[in-house]
Scaffold this active site. Structure first.
Site, mmCIF file in Angstrom:
data_model
loop_
_atom_site.group_PDB
_atom_site.id
_atom_site.type_symbol
_atom_site.label_atom_id
_atom_site.label_comp_id
_atom_site.label_asym_id
_atom_site.label_seq_id
_atom_site.Cartn_x
_atom_site.Cartn_y
_atom_site.Cartn_z
ATOM 1 C CE LYS A 64 28.761 9.702 11.643
ATOM 2 N NZ LYS A 64 27.358 9.521 11.354
ATOM 3 C CD GLU B 46 29.787 8.462 17.478
ATOM 4 O OE1 GLU B 46 29.793 9.521 16.829
ATOM 5 O OE2 GLU B 46 29.101 7.477 17.166
ATOM 6 N NE ARG C 35 27.549 1.297 13.782
ATOM 7 C CZ ARG C 35 26.515 0.506 13.482
ATOM 8 N NH1 ARG C 35 26.693 -0.535 12.715
ATOM 9 N NH2 ARG C 35 25.301 0.767 13.927
ATOM 10 C CE LYS D 64 27.378 3.815 11.027
ATOM 11 N NZ LYS D 64 26.089 3.988 11.731
#
EC number: 4.2.1.11
Length: 430
Positions: A391, A208, A369, A340
């Site tokens: 996020k 990420e 994700r 999500k």
């Protein structure tokens, strides 16, 4: 006369995600538009998530998605061609019916979601509307505060940190654009601080975009972050706060019935005490998955103890599933939902999950994700829902920055109307 909103073609293909693993991409066509969507995929997955269909066998080490692609092209496409592209809920419900299982394991959540998101994009394009406005209407104007994952542990990293994500939130900024600049400046300062302390090899990035230095104790990243924020010229807490994702299902030992953090065993009460200490010592405003996905009691305890002061987010606990969210609301477990879209598998169900949370006074964090693509749908979704939080990783790697860049564009479009909630990220309207 032809209907400009009629679905004329649906095409799915196998593409690569940010980890080089196959994923599903879908295009939906009308006479006047096309919508394209690519599906993300997670590394730390909740047991109750909708099922991602993978092929097995040798090809792509078993991770191919040709079956899911075929399900779109041969089963879903013939059913929805001819339908009005703006009938989002009807199309989503039809796919759920076609699949016939609770967890979408027949056609695959990756097949269904690809179509669901591509339908929304094709409809928005046909109407000449930005996606956030098509989904959220004229009242979509709240920009999200980014939760930027700058230090990685857990299954996202090769170090010994048990907590999975150490994030920064620019809560003192006046706009999204300013907030993301603060995050970027802090991220680059953090790189320098880590290199000085742990050596040049410690600044490789994880899935990420965050760093995964050789740390072990949970306090180490927090101390390093304080230093980086201050060196970047910002005030820890007041301007840039911390958010944690413990992802504790990953360090819960079922045989022992204990949580193992930093080599030490903790029962539920002891782990709660650790969180209490961290929150009193550091400017932490949000903790995600502090207990494992079936430890409802642990979530109730921490929400009672700390929920008045900080955000307690359910990810693996809720898996964006309205049934589990309702159970959490009844019990008083957590006070925010991690949303999500691929955990539930359609846009309509994701929106329902968000509104179930909102109605109970819960916050909603729209999330990526760890396996992502250049698709930036979640940026539009965060604004469409007025969620106030997103996020989507560190400000590094194009798959993460695609979302941030889309939010910069949206804020520009909404100039004079856009609201950046800052410290009110959980309840932007209070």
């Amino acid at each position: 006369m032809e209907n400009p909103f009629e679905i004329t073609a649906v095409v799915a293909r196998e593409i690569l995600d940010s980890r080089g693993n196959p994923t599903v991409e879908v295009e939906v066509y009308t006479p006047v538009s096309m919508g394209r969507a690519a599906v993300p995929s997670g590394a730390s997955t909740g047991t109750h998530e909708a099922l991602e269909l993978r092929d097995g066998g040798k090809r792509f080490h078993g991770k191919g998605v040709r079956r899911a692609v075929e399900n779109v092209n041969k089963i879903i496409a013939p059913e929805i061609i001819g339908m009005d592209v703006t009938w989002q809920r009807d199309i989503d419900m039809l796919m759920i019916e076609l699949d016939g299982t609770e967890n979408k394991s027949n056609l695959g959540a990756n097949a269904i979601l690809g179509v669901s998101l591509a339908v929304a994009k094709a409809a928005a394009n046909a109407l000449g509307l930005p996606l956030y406005q098509y989904i959220g209407g004229t009242n979509a104007y709240v920009m999200p505060v980014p939760m930027s994952n700058v230090i990685n542990g857990g299954v996202h990293a090769g170090n010994e940190l048990d907590f999975q994500e150490f994030m920064i939130m620019p809560v003192g900024a006046k706009s999204f654009r300013e907030g993301i600049r603060w995050v970027s400046e802090t991220y680059h300062t953090l790189k320098k601080v880590i290199a000085e302390k742990y050596g040049k090899n410690a600044v490789n990035v994880g899935d990420e975009g965050g760093f995964a230095p050789p740390m072990k104790e949970v306090t180490e990243p927090l101390e390093v972050l304080i230093k980086a924020i201050e060196e970047a010229g910002y005030k820890p807490g007041d301007e840039i706060a911390f958010a944690l994702d413990a992802a504790s299902s990953e360090f819960y030992d079922e045989k022992l019935g204990k949580y193992v953090v930093g080599g030490k065993e903790y029962d539920r009460g002891e782990l709660l005490e650790l969180y209490r200490e961290l929150v009193s010592k550091y400017p932490i405003v949000s903790i995600e998955d502090p207990f494992h996905e079936e430890d409802w009691e642990g979530f109730v305890m921490i929400t009672r103890e700390l929920g008045g002061k900080i955000q307690i987010v359910g990810d693996d606990l809720f898996v964006t599933n309205p049934k589990r969210i309702r159970k959490g609301i009844e019990m008083g477990a957590a006070n925010a939902l991690l949303l999500k879209v691929n955990q539930i598998g359609t846009l309509s169900e994701a929106i329902d999950a968000a509104y179930t949370a909102f109605r109970a006074g819960y916050g909603v964090v729209v999330s990526h994700r760890s396996g992502e693509t250049e698709d930036a749908t979640i940026a539009d979704l965060a604004v469409a829902l007025n969620a106030g939080q997103i996020k989507t990783g560190a400000p590094a790697r194009s798959d993460r920055n695609a979302k941030y860049n889309q939010l910069i564009r949206i804020e520009e479009e909404l100039e004079g109307i856009a609201v950046y909630p800052g410290k009110r990220f959980r309840n932007p309207f209070l």
